[in-house]
Motif scaffolding. Structure first.
Motif, PDB file in Angstrom:
ATOM      1  N   TYR A 243     -45.934  30.263   5.275  1.00  0.00           N
ATOM      2  CA  TYR A 243     -45.965  30.749   3.896  1.00  0.00           C
ATOM      3  C   TYR A 243     -46.439  29.677   2.922  1.00  0.00           C
ATOM      4  CZ  TYR A 243     -43.467  34.768   5.723  1.00  0.00           C
ATOM      5  OH  TYR A 243     -43.136  35.881   6.435  1.00  0.00           O
ATOM      6  N   PHE A 244     -46.439  28.420   3.343  1.00  0.00           N
ATOM      7  CA  PHE A 244     -47.023  27.346   2.551  1.00  0.00           C
ATOM      8  C   PHE A 244     -47.117  26.110   3.431  1.00  0.00           C
ATOM      9  CE2 PHE A 244     -42.456  26.799   1.965  1.00  0.00           C
ATOM     10  CZ  PHE A 244     -42.279  25.418   2.052  1.00  0.00           C
ATOM     11  N   GLY A 245     -47.858  25.128   2.961  1.00  0.00           N
ATOM     12  CA  GLY A 245     -47.952  23.835   3.631  1.00  0.00           C
ATOM     13  C   GLY A 245     -47.915  22.746   2.582  1.00  0.00           C
ATOM     14  N   VAL A 246     -47.592  21.523   3.000  1.00  0.00           N
ATOM     15  CA  VAL A 246     -47.560  20.412   2.059  1.00  0.00           C
ATOM     16  C   VAL A 246     -48.258  19.203   2.664  1.00  0.00           C
ATOM     17  CG1 VAL A 246     -45.404  21.182   1.001  1.00  0.00           C
ATOM     18  CG2 VAL A 246     -45.333  19.512   2.848  1.00  0.00           C
ATOM     19  N   LEU A 247     -48.831  18.396   1.789  1.00  0.00           N
ATOM     20  CA  LEU A 247     -49.415  17.121   2.171  1.00  0.00           C
ATOM     21  C   LEU A 247     -48.533  16.033   1.573  1.00  0.00           C
ATOM     22  CD1 LEU A 247     -51.940  15.892   3.611  1.00  0.00           C
ATOM     23  CD2 LEU A 247     -52.918  15.598   1.326  1.00  0.00           C
ATOM     24  N   LEU A 248     -47.853  15.300   2.430  1.00  0.00           N
ATOM     25  CA  LEU A 248     -46.960  14.228   1.986  1.00  0.00           C
ATOM     26  C   LEU A 248     -47.782  12.972   1.714  1.00  0.00           C
ATOM     27  CD1 LEU A 248     -44.111  13.016   1.558  1.00  0.00           C
ATOM     28  CD2 LEU A 248     -44.082  12.507   4.018  1.00  0.00           C
ATOM     29  N   LEU A 249     -47.608  12.412   0.525  1.00  0.00           N
ATOM     30  CA  LEU A 249     -48.320  11.199   0.131  1.00  0.00           C
ATOM     31  C   LEU A 249     -47.365  10.013   0.248  1.00  0.00           C
ATOM     32  CD1 LEU A 249     -50.051  12.612  -3.078  1.00  0.00           C
ATOM     33  CD2 LEU A 249     -50.853  12.717  -0.709  1.00  0.00           C
ATOM     34  N   GLY A 250     -47.687   9.077   1.114  1.00  0.00           N
ATOM     35  CA  GLY A 250     -46.821   7.931   1.343  1.00  0.00           C
ATOM     36  C   GLY A 250     -47.246   6.721   0.532  1.00  0.00           C
ATOM     37  N   PHE A 251     -46.458   6.367  -0.482  1.00  0.00           N
ATOM     38  CA  PHE A 251     -46.777   5.240  -1.367  1.00  0.00           C
ATOM     39  C   PHE A 251     -45.938   4.008  -1.002  1.00  0.00           C
ATOM     40  CE2 PHE A 251     -47.833   9.064  -3.762  1.00  0.00           C
ATOM     41  CZ  PHE A 251     -49.091   8.753  -4.257  1.00  0.00           C
ATOM     42  N   ASN A 252     -46.418   2.884  -1.454  1.00  0.00           N
ATOM     43  CA  ASN A 252     -45.748   1.617  -1.129  1.00  0.00           C
ATOM     44  C   ASN A 252     -44.625   1.260  -2.093  1.00  0.00           C
ATOM     45  OD1 ASN A 252     -47.214   0.957  -3.394  1.00  0.00           O
ATOM     46  ND2 ASN A 252     -47.996  -0.979  -2.577  1.00  0.00           N
TER      47      ASN A 252
ATOM     48  N   ALA B 257     -48.944   2.603  -7.862  1.00  0.00           N
ATOM     49  CA  ALA B 257     -48.532   2.471  -6.468  1.00  0.00           C
ATOM     50  C   ALA B 257     -49.735   2.658  -5.543  1.00  0.00           C
ATOM     51  CB  ALA B 257     -47.446   3.488  -6.137  1.00  0.00           C
ATOM     52  N   LYS B 258     -49.675   2.037  -4.388  1.00  0.00           N
ATOM     53  CA  LYS B 258     -50.757   2.138  -3.413  1.00  0.00           C
ATOM     54  C   LYS B 258     -50.455   3.253  -2.433  1.00  0.00           C
ATOM     55  CE  LYS B 258     -53.170  -0.393   0.249  1.00  0.00           C
ATOM     56  NZ  LYS B 258     -53.239  -1.636   1.052  1.00  0.00           N
ATOM     57  N   LEU B 259     -51.468   4.046  -2.144  1.00  0.00           N
ATOM     58  CA  LEU B 259     -51.319   5.135  -1.182  1.00  0.00           C
ATOM     59  C   LEU B 259     -51.572   4.580   0.224  1.00  0.00           C
ATOM     60  CD1 LEU B 259     -50.859   8.149  -0.652  1.00  0.00           C
ATOM     61  CD2 LEU B 259     -53.322   8.504  -1.005  1.00  0.00           C
ATOM     62  N   ASN B 260     -50.535   4.595   1.063  1.00  0.00           N
ATOM     63  CA  ASN B 260     -50.637   4.013   2.404  1.00  0.00           C
ATOM     64  C   ASN B 260     -50.961   5.033   3.486  1.00  0.00           C
ATOM     65  OD1 ASN B 260     -50.138   1.356   1.635  1.00  0.00           O
ATOM     66  ND2 ASN B 260     -47.915   1.574   1.834  1.00  0.00           N
ATOM     67  N   TYR B 261     -50.539   6.274   3.292  1.00  0.00           N
ATOM     68  CA  TYR B 261     -50.784   7.284   4.327  1.00  0.00           C
ATOM     69  C   TYR B 261     -50.631   8.675   3.734  1.00  0.00           C
ATOM     70  CZ  TYR B 261     -45.663   7.661   4.517  1.00  0.00           C
ATOM     71  OH  TYR B 261     -44.348   7.841   4.187  1.00  0.00           O
ATOM     72  N   VAL B 262     -51.126   9.665   4.466  1.00  0.00           N
ATOM     73  CA  VAL B 262     -50.909  11.072   4.148  1.00  0.00           C
ATOM     74  C   VAL B 262     -50.496  11.778   5.440  1.00  0.00           C
ATOM     75  CG1 VAL B 262     -52.524  11.144   2.200  1.00  0.00           C
ATOM     76  CG2 VAL B 262     -53.346  11.672   4.491  1.00  0.00           C
ATOM     77  N   ARG B 263     -49.645  12.803   5.319  1.00  0.00           N
ATOM     78  CA  ARG B 263     -49.208  13.577   6.473  1.00  0.00           C
ATOM     79  C   ARG B 263     -49.117  15.049   6.084  1.00  0.00           C
ATOM     80  NH1 ARG B 263     -50.255   9.378   8.190  1.00  0.00           N
ATOM     81  NH2 ARG B 263     -49.095   7.994   9.604  1.00  0.00           N
ATOM     82  N   ALA B 264     -49.480  15.928   7.012  1.00  0.00           N
ATOM     83  CA  ALA B 264     -49.444  17.372   6.761  1.00  0.00           C
ATOM     84  C   ALA B 264     -48.235  17.997   7.449  1.00  0.00           C
ATOM     85  CB  ALA B 264     -50.734  18.020   7.254  1.00  0.00           C
TER      86      ALA B 264
END
Length: 491
Positions: free
Chosen positions: A140-149, A165-172
């Protein structure tokens, strides 16, 4: 308020006691809303005021379908996987560039464009966008997690992200690993009725153990597809065709079982008149039958028995499968030849290919760009991860789906060269079709390409045509303008 699916008695809460926000949430909460689920279940597959329950008779689910139902289909059923993967893979296939508005190919790369290119290379953005697209379609939905330092401990994820903040990674993540924990209840807030915090379940790569983190909404990008009224929940791409997928599995699986049981004929043995089998003989015959059936033995001694072959019962399921595939194709917008290929192994027709590429182009512009790419880029600009474009706008540039292949380019080039050759052979052609228009209509050249060609050689072509035309004018009257025929002796 979040309705608990495990407590059916909560369905009896008087609606008049709930606030406006609680009513909105109760209506939209999926699958947690018992009110909505009971309403849907009462209407699905039911006729004659509930006396005829079609879904129950045909074995279809009567409760609200969840991510786990769709994911099980995706994992084990080839058609379900194709329906999810084919549009997504086609959408994200090829190059994807972010370009400042007003810039063109060949212009010097701007700071904004270079920063995105470096970010894409470092994080592998298109790979995660593709995964997010698939997970969104399965639930029903999805999210993209933004991993900051800026996060030092678990509590840091619960705080809003700040600029710098610096963006270190993304995860779905799909909605099976996401739960909306709190909502914005302030009616004056622009996010009224939207999530404030999420519970994200993260499973370790080498362990069945999972960790649950509470994450502030500013650290995620929430994506939905096929939504009608809700801004939080979309429509799973397999939901409308779920029953047809079950039907297809019945037909295909039933056909395999029918062939397994019916392709090899059965046999029936009858005792001959005046003969009676002893218990020992019965056991001996049963052992021979087992060897014949399971151990590939092709001999049996059946003294006193007449063995007769039963009629084979095998039917062709092709028509049934074809009807189901057509219904699935009609709902998904995937042409049948694209979905399953031709029965003769041929490529999809030009019409099917054109229709399919048009669907993918629309999907790129209206879904992928608007719900995934632009929200991500906008957030990166807002947080200073990317520099702002100079004119405060940018374009998402996709690889052209309709671009001709190398073979098609060679064929087109051959046709155009022949057209130009015939054009140049006839001196009066430029009177009917000027050189510039010939370049445009016959060669398919753009205005910039025509200007460049005229500067480098077009003027010479025009002068040559003019010279040939003058030579023809100076010929005596009655002289043929056709190419002279070779002498018969020379032939």
């Amino acid at each position: 308020m979040v309705a608990d699916e495990a407590k059916p008695q909560e369905q009896q809460v008087p609606l008049e006691t709930l606030s406006d926000y609680q009513l909105i949430q109760l209506y939209y909460q999926i699958p947690g809303s018992l009110v909505r689920r009971s309403q849907l279940a009462a209407k699905q597959g039911s006729q004659y005021d509930g006396d005829r329950k079609i879904y129950e008779a045909l074995g279809y689910p009567t409760d609200t379908l969840k991510f786990s139902d769709f994911y099980a289909r995706y994992e084990r059923q080839d058609m379900a996987k194709a329906i999810i993967d084919k549009p997504v893979n086609a959408t994200w296939r090829g190059g994807l560039k972010i370009r400042e508005s007003g810039e063109r190919d060949g212009d010097k790369e701007t700071d904004f464009e270079k920063a995105y290119k470096d970010l894409d290379k470092r994080l592998g953005l298109k790979k995660w966008f593709t995964r997010l697209d698939k997970l969104t379609g399965l639930g029903y939905f999805g999210v993209l997690l933004l991993g900051f330092n800026d996060v030092k401990d678990r509590k840091g994820l619960m705080k809003p992200i700040k600029k710098g903040a610096k963006l270190n990674y993304v995860r779905a993540f799909g909605d099976h690993n996401i739960e909306i924990k709190t909502w914005e209840e302030n009616t004056g807030n622009e996010r009224y009725g939207k999530p404030l915090t999420y519970q994200v379940k993260i499973t370790g790569p080498h362990s069945e153990r999972s960790d649950v983190l509470v994450v502030h909404w500013s650290r995620l990008i929430h994506v939905i597809d096929g939504a009608l009224e809700s801004q939080v929940y979309g429509t799973p791409r397999l939901r409308a065709i779920y029953n047809r997928l079950m039907d297809l599995e019945k037909v295909a699986g039933g056909d395999a079982e029918m062939f397994w049981r019916g392709a090899r004929p059965g046999y029936v043995g009858s005792e001959q008149e005046g003969f009676e089998l002893t218990p020992a003989q019965r056991e001996q015959i049963q052992a021979q039958i087992k060897d014949y059936e399971h151990n590939m033995s092709r001999f049996m001694i059946t003294k006193g028995l007449d063995i007769n072959q039963l009629q084979q019962q095998v039917a062709d399921p092709g028509n049934h499968v074809d009807v189901l595939v057509q219904m699935i194709s009609a709902e998904t917008g995937i042409p049948k030849r694209i979905l399953v290929g031709s029965e003769r192994g041929e490529l999809a027709s030009t019409e099917d290919r054109t229709q399919w590429l048009s669907e993918i182009t629309t999907r790129r512009e209206e879904f992928a760009e608007e719900t995934i790419v632009r929200p991500f880029v906008d957030k990166c600009v807002e947080l200073g991860i990317l520099p702002a474009p100079k004119n405060e706008d940018y374009d998402v540039v996709w690889e052209d789906l309709f671009a001709p292949s190398n073979k098609e380019k060679a064929e087109i080039g051959n046709i155009r060269s022949e057209a130009l050759m015939y054009y140049a052979r006839y001196p009066y052609a430029s009177e009917i079709l000027p050189v510039e228009q010939a370049f445009e209509l016959l060669m398919g050249m753009t205005k910039e390409e025509i200007d460049k060609a005229m500067q480098e050689g077009g003027d010479n072509l025009a002068e040559e045509l003019k010279s040939i035309k003058e030579q023809f004018k100076s010929r005596p009257t009655g002289t043929s303008t056709e190419d002279p025929k070779p002498d018969k002796k020379e032939e």
